[in-house]
Design a protein around this motif. Sequence first.
Motif, short mmCIF file in Angstrom:
data_model
loop_
_atom_site.label_atom_id
_atom_site.label_comp_id
_atom_site.label_asym_id
_atom_site.label_seq_id
_atom_site.Cartn_x
_atom_site.Cartn_y
_atom_site.Cartn_z
N SER A 35 77.73 79.45 14.36
CA SER A 35 77.85 78.16 13.69
C SER A 35 78.62 77.20 14.58
N GLY A 36 78.60 75.92 14.20
CA GLY A 36 79.35 74.90 14.93
C GLY A 36 78.94 74.76 16.38
N PRO A 37 79.91 74.48 17.29
CA PRO A 37 79.62 74.27 18.71
C PRO A 37 78.91 75.45 19.36
N LEU A 38 79.25 76.67 18.93
CA LEU A 38 78.63 77.86 19.49
C LEU A 38 77.12 77.80 19.30
N ARG A 39 76.70 77.46 18.08
CA ARG A 39 75.28 77.38 17.80
C ARG A 39 74.64 76.23 18.55
N ALA A 40 75.32 75.08 18.61
CA ALA A 40 74.76 73.92 19.32
C ALA A 40 74.52 74.25 20.79
N ASN A 41 75.46 74.94 21.42
CA ASN A 41 75.29 75.33 22.82
C ASN A 41 74.12 76.29 22.99
N LEU A 42 74.02 77.25 22.08
CA LEU A 42 72.95 78.24 22.15
C LEU A 42 71.59 77.57 21.99
N VAL A 43 71.48 76.70 21.00
CA VAL A 43 70.21 75.98 20.76
C VAL A 43 69.82 75.16 21.98
N ALA A 44 70.77 74.45 22.57
CA ALA A 44 70.47 73.61 23.73
C ALA A 44 69.92 74.44 24.88
N GLY A 93 56.96 78.16 18.62
CA GLY A 93 56.15 77.20 17.88
C GLY A 93 56.94 76.26 16.99
N VAL A 94 58.16 75.93 17.43
CA VAL A 94 59.00 74.99 16.67
C VAL A 94 59.44 73.87 17.60
N GLN A 95 59.90 72.78 17.00
CA GLN A 95 60.36 71.63 17.79
C GLN A 95 61.65 71.96 18.52
N THR A 96 62.51 72.69 17.85
CA THR A 96 63.79 73.11 18.41
C THR A 96 64.19 74.43 17.77
N THR A 97 64.89 75.27 18.52
CA THR A 97 65.30 76.55 17.96
C THR A 97 66.34 76.38 16.84
N ALA A 98 66.87 75.17 16.69
CA ALA A 98 67.78 74.91 15.57
C ALA A 98 67.07 75.22 14.24
#
Length: 233
Positions: free
Chosen positions: A68-77, A89-94
């Motif tokens: 969650s939080g910054p950890l997830r944002a970094n991972l998604v990026a 098949g998604v726009q973003t892994t978020a």
Amino acid sequence: MTIAQNGALRVAYAPFDHIARKAKLVIVGITPGRVQATNALSAAQSALESGSSISEALAEAKLIGSFSGPLRANLVAMLDAIGVAEHLGVQTTAEIFHPGSQDVHFTSALRYPVLVNGKNYNGAPDMLKTPLLRRMVETHLAEEARMLPDALWLPLGPRPEAALGHLARQGLLDRKKILRGLPHPSGANAERIAVFLGRKPPELASRQTNPAKLLSAFKMLMAQMASLKGASA
């Protein structure tokens, strides 16, 4: 509750048994820590007291380990940058990290909390050279590999990567599905993540960051995802 012990090593039980059987991405840490285990036990107890079934309680407990939080944002990026979103098949892994998601499975090389002299296990002794720990890899993690053969597997760090490599050598995992070399999404890794994503020029990075290794990993992961896309076309 202790479920195994050998000298300074102790394996404690915590409710990390749930496996998201439809997962498209498996994120593998090293082992749950004390805090994570305590939170999971509390979540499972609360779920059971509110009338949830055992399987529902285990699923709820496992969600405590979600990023969650910054950890997830970094991972998604980073996942988006190497092409994982397109592969799924998604726009973003978020999109696959929504509450209650079955698209992501969180696990550890050592499923249950491992303590060394009462402290969280940090990779020593080597899990693959220690019979008690290697047995956990070859039992619990191997079970998950058999159940999720089509998923992408993301090891967070060299120890989980070594564990997945061990299973690959045993024929339980496809090496092409293991995403090696992604920097850990921790905020402490901010500079490495910035170099990996091209947000910071490598010539401005500190020597400890090892920018050449990060850029090489990025290219290899991009090529790996392109190869998987070609294989599925």
